[in-house]
Structure formats: structure tokens, C-alpha cells
Design an enzyme around this catalytic site. Sequence first.
Site, PDB file in Angstrom:
ATOM      1  N   GLU A   1       0.753  -1.151  -0.063  1.00  0.00           N
ATOM      2  CA  GLU A   1      -0.073  -0.016   0.158  1.00  0.00           C
ATOM      3  C   GLU A   1       0.839   1.306   0.013  1.00  0.00           C
ATOM      4  O   GLU A   1       0.734   2.201  -0.724  1.00  0.00           O
ATOM      5  CB  GLU A   1      -0.924  -0.012   1.207  1.00  0.00           C
ATOM      6  CG  GLU A   1      -1.975  -0.985   1.337  1.00  0.00           C
ATOM      7  CD  GLU A   1      -1.258  -2.224   2.067  1.00  0.00           C
ATOM      8  OE1 GLU A   1      -0.055  -2.476   1.871  1.00  0.00           O
ATOM      9  OE2 GLU A   1      -2.172  -3.123   2.850  1.00  0.00           O
TER      10      GLU A   1
ATOM     11  N   CYS B   1      -0.637   0.180   7.780  1.00  0.00           N
ATOM     12  CA  CYS B   1      -0.818   0.650   6.279  1.00  0.00           C
ATOM     13  C   CYS B   1      -2.407   1.254   6.367  1.00  0.00           C
ATOM     14  O   CYS B   1      -2.485   2.130   5.787  1.00  0.00           O
ATOM     15  CB  CYS B   1      -1.030  -0.788   5.446  1.00  0.00           C
ATOM     16  SG  CYS B   1       0.429  -1.043   4.941  1.00  0.00           S
TER      17      CYS B   1
ATOM     18  N   SER C   1      18.972 -39.872 -16.445  1.00  0.00           N
ATOM     19  CA  SER C   1      17.845 -38.691 -16.389  1.00  0.00           C
ATOM     20  C   SER C   1      18.473 -37.441 -17.040  1.00  0.00           C
ATOM     21  O   SER C   1      17.558 -36.601 -17.056  1.00  0.00           O
ATOM     22  CB  SER C   1      17.556 -38.564 -14.771  1.00  0.00           C
ATOM     23  OG  SER C   1      18.699 -37.981 -14.119  1.00  0.00           O
TER      24      SER C   1
ATOM     25  N   TRP D   1      19.160 -35.373 -20.259  1.00  0.00           N
ATOM     26  CA  TRP D   1      18.196 -34.561 -19.503  1.00  0.00           C
ATOM     27  C   TRP D   1      16.773 -34.781 -20.021  1.00  0.00           C
ATOM     28  O   TRP D   1      16.818 -34.929 -21.199  1.00  0.00           O
ATOM     29  CB  TRP D   1      18.613 -32.986 -19.712  1.00  0.00           C
ATOM     30  CG  TRP D   1      19.840 -32.877 -19.094  1.00  0.00           C
ATOM     31  CD1 TRP D   1      20.963 -32.371 -19.806  1.00  0.00           C
ATOM     32  CD2 TRP D   1      20.360 -32.379 -17.799  1.00  0.00           C
ATOM     33  NE1 TRP D   1      22.196 -32.023 -18.794  1.00  0.00           N
ATOM     34  CE2 TRP D   1      21.608 -32.266 -17.651  1.00  0.00           C
ATOM     35  CE3 TRP D   1      19.537 -32.440 -16.705  1.00  0.00           C
ATOM     36  CZ2 TRP D   1      22.170 -31.849 -16.513  1.00  0.00           C
ATOM     37  CZ3 TRP D   1      19.978 -32.281 -15.569  1.00  0.00           C
ATOM     38  CH2 TRP D   1      21.208 -31.968 -15.441  1.00  0.00           C
TER      39      TRP D   1
HETATM   40  C1  AOF Z   1      -0.034  -5.221   4.555  1.00  0.00           C
HETATM   41  N1  AOF Z   1       0.602  -4.854   3.360  1.00  0.00           N
HETATM   42  O1  AOF Z   1       2.148  -5.510   1.805  1.00  0.00           O
HETATM   43  C2  AOF Z   1       2.127  -6.700   3.717  1.00  0.00           C
HETATM   44  C3  AOF Z   1       1.442  -7.038   4.922  1.00  0.00           C
HETATM   45  O2  AOF Z   1       7.100  -6.733   9.845  1.00  0.00           O
HETATM   46  P1  AOF Z   1       6.016  -5.938   8.868  1.00  0.00           P
HETATM   47  O3  AOF Z   1       5.651  -4.714   9.477  1.00  0.00           O
HETATM   48  O4  AOF Z   1       6.468  -6.022   7.570  1.00  0.00           O
HETATM   49  O5  AOF Z   1       4.657  -6.734   9.127  1.00  0.00           O
HETATM   50  C4  AOF Z   1       4.461  -7.974   8.404  1.00  0.00           C
HETATM   51  C5  AOF Z   1       3.255  -8.171   8.499  1.00  0.00           C
HETATM   52  O6  AOF Z   1       2.362  -7.300   8.000  1.00  0.00           O
HETATM   53  C6  AOF Z   1       2.904  -9.865   8.023  1.00  0.00           C
HETATM   54  O7  AOF Z   1       3.147 -10.693   8.974  1.00  0.00           O
HETATM   55  C7  AOF Z   1       1.510  -9.643   7.707  1.00  0.00           C
HETATM   56  O8  AOF Z   1       0.555  -9.977   8.609  1.00  0.00           O
HETATM   57  C8  AOF Z   1       1.406  -8.119   7.056  1.00  0.00           C
HETATM   58  N2  AOF Z   1       2.004  -8.069   5.629  1.00  0.00           N
HETATM   59  N3  AOF Z   1       0.439  -6.166   5.229  1.00  0.00           N
HETATM   60  O9  AOF Z   1      -0.982  -4.622   4.717  1.00  0.00           O
HETATM   61  C9  AOF Z   1       1.696  -5.625   3.034  1.00  0.00           C
HETATM   62  N4  AOF Z   1       3.316  -7.517   3.364  1.00  0.00           N
HETATM   63 ZN    ZN Z   2       0.834  -3.006   5.818  1.00  0.00          ZN
END
Ligand code: AOF
Ligand code: ZN
Length: 397
Positions: A88, A120, A202, A204
Site C-alpha cells: 500500500e 498501512c 535422467s 536431460w
Molecule cells: C500489508 N501490506 O504489503 C504486507 C502486509 O514486519 P512488517 O511490518 O513488515 O509486517 C509484516 C506483517 O504485515 C505480516 O506478517 C503480515 O501480517 C502483514 N503484511 N500487510 O498491509 C503488505 N506485506
Molecule cells: Zn501493511
Amino acid sequence: MNAGLVHRWTGPFSCAANNALSVHRLEQVPFLPMSDTIDHWMRLAARLAVRGHGHVEPNPMVGCIILDRSGALVGMGHHRVVGGPHAEVEALRKAGAKARGGTVIVTLEPCTNHGRTPPCVESLRSAGILQVFYGERDPNPEAAGGEAWLCGAGIPTQQRSTPQTRELIAPFAKRTATGLPWVIAKWAQTVDGRIATRSHDSQWISCERSRAMVHRERGRVDVILTGIGTVMRDDPLLTCRSGSPCRNAVRVVVDPELNIPLDRKIVMTAKTHRTIVTTLPKAFSEKSEHRRALGDLGVGCMKQHSDFRGLLEALRREFDASTVLVEAGGGLTGALLREGLIDEAWVFVGPRLLGDETAFGPARGFTTPRIQDGIPMRLLSVRQRGTDALLHYRFGG
Ligand code: AOF
Ligand code: ZN
């Protein structure tokens, strides 16, 4: 980009904010996209998310789209690296001021917690986002609750799960629920389903392009798991030799009797590529000299667990393994399948037919009198790679 967007209500937002939505508030909502339009953007967001594969684990892969007030695309982003900004935030950065009054389409429910990065949901609110569509609920209890938070903040938020977003979240959901890594089995087979001839030849079956893809994938997983049979017969290196690796995979050899010779390539390269052998406790103590010789070459020894689930748990614990790639013969692959431990299969079908019933298949150890007793699999995709067909399957779920 605007084609297909109409100002039409797609059914009620599931959250309380919708009930409280005044006429004034409804006027603020930028536009109400048709259901297939949301699916279209969600598919694009899912494609973006996959770019994080190998970089973001143990986090989930996430992709995000931002549309402005009129429904035009103004921002795209994906979670690029663990510890880095979430999808986000990346998309908001691209959209800049154009995000104000806009719509977010994101594959995962926006997070609510301060983890390695700020929540976020707050970034979306401060950017002036007016509505959110997300693919899957966050299985991580610490980060979950984004829909309720956003609705509470007066931002209508609706779940729009699609097959693509469900696939994207599956590895993260499994890791969160079970603590086990995601396991992918890969094999190359002839058209009649053989991975080697009766004399174990195997090389290839799959073409160069397919093999290059496997090399790249080795650089995106945490563990490459094989058996002593494969090490004896093929003497593989199991390293990433195409593209630049984003993870340092540990090579793990299942060798119950600790028979691995010192002259195998996997042993001789152990000082530069971490290598572990798992062996039965008896061989572990009786062959201490061989263990020492292996240790001098950089190979670590681990006592074998009573089942492969135990091994996977240990790989998660010891090496923080999120993803395991199995490149093995029918014995090990069959044993993992019997315990229900393989999540995904990539099957490369090379254009050859052996017609020899004593040639080897990809998995053994089952008794399956009827077709309906076979392990069910779900076909996710079929692609052509060079002269091969690449079949991508899911087990279970
Ligand atoms: C979102 N958007 O793109 C992702 C999310 O350690 P942090 O702060 O990066 O948080 C990781 C956690 O955030 C992860 O375990 C999952 O629950 C969430 N991931 N959330 O809003 C994202 N990658
Ligand atoms: Zn997030």
C-alpha cells in the site's frame, strides 16, 4: 484504463461504516466499480505481488493498485522485501497527491499494527483514500483487523477474494497456522511419467530453459531437500546458477545411514554453499569419524527425525525456512507425500516417451488400486517453456 468503470453499487460494503453511510458520505465515495472491474484490478495487483517472491518471505506477497476519483490508475506497488514498505505504501508513493479521494485494491487486508513498518490503515487514511477492496484477510492475528479499523474510520472496505489472491496467501497462511514451511516438489518427467530410465539415466529430460528456471527458483527458497539416492546417482550441485539469488538456500540431504561419500559435488562445495545431512541416530553415533571428515569439508550433520514433519519443523526452527524445494527421487518425494507435506508441484514434461515399465516414476511407496485412491491435485497453470510443458499443481486445499 477507465473502460468498464461505471458508477454502480456492487452490493453493500460488509462493514458497519456502510450502514452508517450518509448520503453525504456516499457522494464522497469516488465511484463504485463493477464487480468484474474490481476483479480485473485485483488480478493485476496479484501479478504485482508475485514480484516479491523470494524477497519478502516469511512475509506474504502483496500487491496494491490505486485508482483516482475517476477510476484511473494512478499507483501500483508491491511488497518488495521483508522489513521494507508494504504494498500500500509503495502504491501511495507512486500515486502521490492523486491518491486523495481514490480507491485502493490490495491483495491482502491492510495491516493495523506497528511491525517492522507502520500500520498501512493509517497511511491509507492520511492519504485520503475513500474506499478499499482487499483480497484476503490477514491470517496474522497481530496485523489483522484492517477491515474493521478502516470501516471504523469511515472508509468503506470490502473483501473481494479471488482464486489468485487465495493462491498468493496460501504459503503465508500455512506458515502462520502450522509453523511449517511451504513445500514445493519439482521434477522433470517424460510424457509417460518417468523421471529416469531403468539404468537411472535422467540427463536431460527437460530442456535448457526449464533447467534455467529451476536454477533461478533455487535462489528464491530457503532449503533444497534431496535424498542420498539422488546424490549417489546424479551427483547434483543443487545451487542457483542462473539469475542472482535473493536467498541463500541450505542444501539438505536425507541420508539415514550416513553413506554420503566425501567426493560428491554437494560435499566438496559445502564451504561455499551451506550443506546439511540428516541421518539416523545410530549412524550418527557409530559413524562419528565420517561425520568429522564431512564436518572438515563444511557439511553439518543433523539427527534424523522420526517423521518428515519433524524434519520440516527443524528446518523452520534451525534455518528459519519459509520455503523448501524438493528435488529428489521417487522414494523421498513419495515419503513426503504420504505424510501430506507437499503443497505444490511443478512438473516439467519433456518431449520423450520411454515405454519401459521398469523406468522410474516421480513418487513411489503407495498402493493405489483405483484411480480415485490417487492423491488429488489441482491444476493451477499450464505453460510452455522451450520444448517442455510446465504443469503447476496444488495438493490439498
Ligand atoms: C500489508 N501490506 O504489503 C504486507 C502486509 O514486519 P512488517 O511490518 O513488515 O509486517 C509484516 C506483517 O504485515 C505480516 O506478517 C503480515 O501480517 C502483514 N503484511 N500487510 O498491509 C503488505 N506485506
Ligand atoms: Zn501493511
